[in-house]
Design an enzyme around this catalytic site. Structure first.
Site, PDB file in Angstrom:
ATOM      1  N   LYS A 115       0.841  -1.210   0.000  1.00 55.51           N
ATOM      2  CA  LYS A 115       0.000   0.000   0.000  1.00 55.51           C
ATOM      3  C   LYS A 115       0.875   1.259   0.000  1.00 55.51           C
ATOM      4  O   LYS A 115       0.636   2.207  -0.756  1.00 55.51           O
ATOM      5  CB  LYS A 115      -0.914  -0.015   1.236  1.00 55.51           C
ATOM      6  CG  LYS A 115      -1.616   1.295   1.539  1.00 55.51           C
ATOM      7  CD  LYS A 115      -2.624   1.667   0.474  1.00 55.51           C
ATOM      8  CE  LYS A 115      -3.124   3.088   0.679  1.00 55.51           C
ATOM      9  NZ  LYS A 115      -4.029   3.529  -0.390  1.00 55.51           N
ATOM     10  N   CYS A 144      -3.254  11.061   1.337  1.00 56.23           N
ATOM     11  CA  CYS A 144      -2.569   9.794   1.040  1.00 56.23           C
ATOM     12  C   CYS A 144      -1.155   9.991   0.489  1.00 56.23           C
ATOM     13  O   CYS A 144      -0.184   9.619   1.128  1.00 56.23           O
ATOM     14  CB  CYS A 144      -3.406   8.974   0.061  1.00 56.23           C
ATOM     15  SG  CYS A 144      -4.970   8.440   0.760  1.00 56.23           S
TER      16      CYS A 144
END
Ligand SMILES: NC(=O)c1ccc[n+]([C@@H]2O[C@H](COP(=O)([O-])OP(=O)(O)OC[C@H]3O[C@@H](n4cnc5c(N)ncnc54)[C@H](O)[C@@H]3O)[C@@H](O)[C@H]2O)c1
Length: 437
Positions: free
Chosen positions: A232, A286
């Site tokens: 991720k 993010c």
């Protein structure tokens, strides 16, 4: 000729979707934000009984009214149906369930170390409700090792359980499954994106895979937790490094008198080259955050990842430098700042480099009249609300008599032909997005 009854039954069976492999009937989603709430609604719409837990009482009340506290296409329809049908209930505190999904925030703190206090609090709150055979899945973007740390905390709170059942104590299965959706397309991408599931044991990974298979049509790859955690982070770091490269290249191109966007467009005609776009910096929750978790995990090795963060974080000052140089000598510069959101066509002003640019311009040019244009906002965000010399206006008002326009976000509204022409007619333009080319 009509098919006989037996054939007809077989045809019906073939057309029916395979029954879900998961044994989970009740899933509890802890944290009903941009990730947790769509996930809860999606499980509910696929036949699972869903309990949504959030510490924010307003969120709980809004969800139980069948309404969405966040703006996300299609989510209101899913929610209204799930709540009306009794498939989804929100609560302020956890309750027993078959599976628990933790989707709480993981911001970074001073010095860029991950703040794992929300995960710790979620672990404390669910621990008393865990039962043998339960599945706990962490979805929050986390530094490598966080899932194992979460599992250790759960084991401390529940010494009657074990992670693998090997020592005679019943097993609690713990896994990690990061989210990859993009806001604005969450309800589509939740279904179509491929997923990575990491288990602390192979069985935990398989149980988690079977749970997500209730609605995910993309591939679900199974691995260990550290691999899934790092995967991720690698995805968003890849984009951050690529954007840093584009920003560095843009600086070089400008110095050499070349058009950065033309250089990148031409280079991208190479079949194995895909350079992203330069801009005023990287924002959002993010891409500007996750790479720091890799730096934190291996500071001596993650030199490129750290440098990319530093390059992208330096972009707002480069833009401020270009604007202040262009208006030098003007006693009271009139500046049109176009766009405050961190990327085109979203209303998210949090951690936006555009906001940083305007804030720093106001500080660097105390006599300037800065007209900020943000079609997706009705008020200036917090850091700008009190700034002297900054006001929110429409595009026409901002450009009227402006000495300079600085393009910070390439919203569709600015790309419209009439808007582009109006922006291009400003006496000077600093175009950080290549809007006018
Ligand atoms: N938003 C995205 O686009 C996105 C994409 C991929 C991954 N992620 C990751 O997903 C995680 C969640 O992000 P988000 O955007 O949904 O956050 P968010 O801030 O929108 O929502 C988090 C929710 O958790 C609640 N909460 C906090 N502590 C809690 C607790 N102890 N118990 C119950 N509820 C609690 C908050 O009240 C809030 O409603 C983060 O790790 C983020 O990095 C987000």
């Amino acid at each position: 000729m009509a098919p006989d009854t037996k054939t007809s039954r077989l045809l019906t069976l073939a057309a029916e979707p395979a029954p879900p492999r998961t044994a989970v009937r009740t899933v509890e989603v802890v944290g009903l934000g941009y990730i947790g709430l769509p996930t809860a609604a999606m499980f509910a719409s696929h036949g699972l009984q869903v309990i949504g837990v959030d510490i924010n009482p307003a969120t709980v009340a809004t969800v139980n009214a069948g309404l969405s506290p966040i703006a996300e296409p299609d989510l209101p329809t899913y929610l209204a149906t799930a709540v009306r049908d009794g498939q989804l209930v929100a609560r302020a505190t956890p309750a027993p369930a078959d599976a628990f999904i933790i989707a709480v925030p993981t911001p970074y703190q001073e010095g860029h170390a991950a703040d794992l206090s929300y995960i710790a609090a979620a672990a404390r709150s669910i621990a008393p409700h865990l039962a043998p055979g339960n599945l706990v899945i962490l979805e929050s973007t986390s530094p490598p090792g966080t899932t194992r740390h979460l599992a250790s905390r759960l084991m401390e709170a529940r010494p009657d359980l074990s992670l693998d059942g090997a020592d005679g104590r019943p097993a609690l299965h713990v896994a990690y499954c990061p989210e990859r959706v993009i806001p604005g397309r969450t309800m589509v991408e939740l279904v179509t994106n491929s997923r990575v599931v990491g288990g602390l044991t192979p069985q935990a990974a398989e149980l988690a895979r079977d749970l997500y298979a209730t609605f995910v049509s993309g591939d679900i790859a199974v691995t260990d937790t550290v691999t899934a955690e790092l995967t991720k982070l690698a995805e968003n770091s890849f984009r951050d490094v690529n954007i840093a490269f584009a920003n560095e290249l843009a600086g070089v191109a400008e110095r050499l008198g070349a058009d950065p966007w033309e250089v990148i467009a031409l280079a991208n005609r190479h079949p194995r080259v895909s350079i992203l776009q330069p801009g005023p910096g990287v924002g959002g929750h993010c891409i500007a955050v996750d790479p720091w978790f890799i730096v934190e995990a291996a500071p001596d090795l993650a030199r490129l990842v750290r440098t990319a963060r530093e390059v992208n974080d330096a972009q707002p000052n480069r833009v401020v430098g270009a604007v202040t140089a262009a208006v030098a000598g003007l006693a009271r510069p009139q500046i049109a700042a176009l766009g405050l959101a961190f990327k085109a066509d979203v209303d998210d002003l949090c951690d936006s480099p555009a906001v940083t640019v305007v804030e720093r311009l106001a500080a660097a040019l105390p006599t300037a009249d800065i007209r900020a244009v943000e079609p997706h906002a009705t008020a200036l965000p917090e850091p700008l609300a009190g700034a002297a010399g900054v006001r929110l206006t429409g595009l026409d008002e901002a450009l009227a008599g402006a000495d300079l326009a600085v393009v910070l976000t390439d919203h569709s509204e600015f790309r419209a032909p009439a808007a582009r022409a109006a922006i291009a007619s400003a006496p000077a333009v600093v175009d950080t997005r290549g809007l006018l080319r």
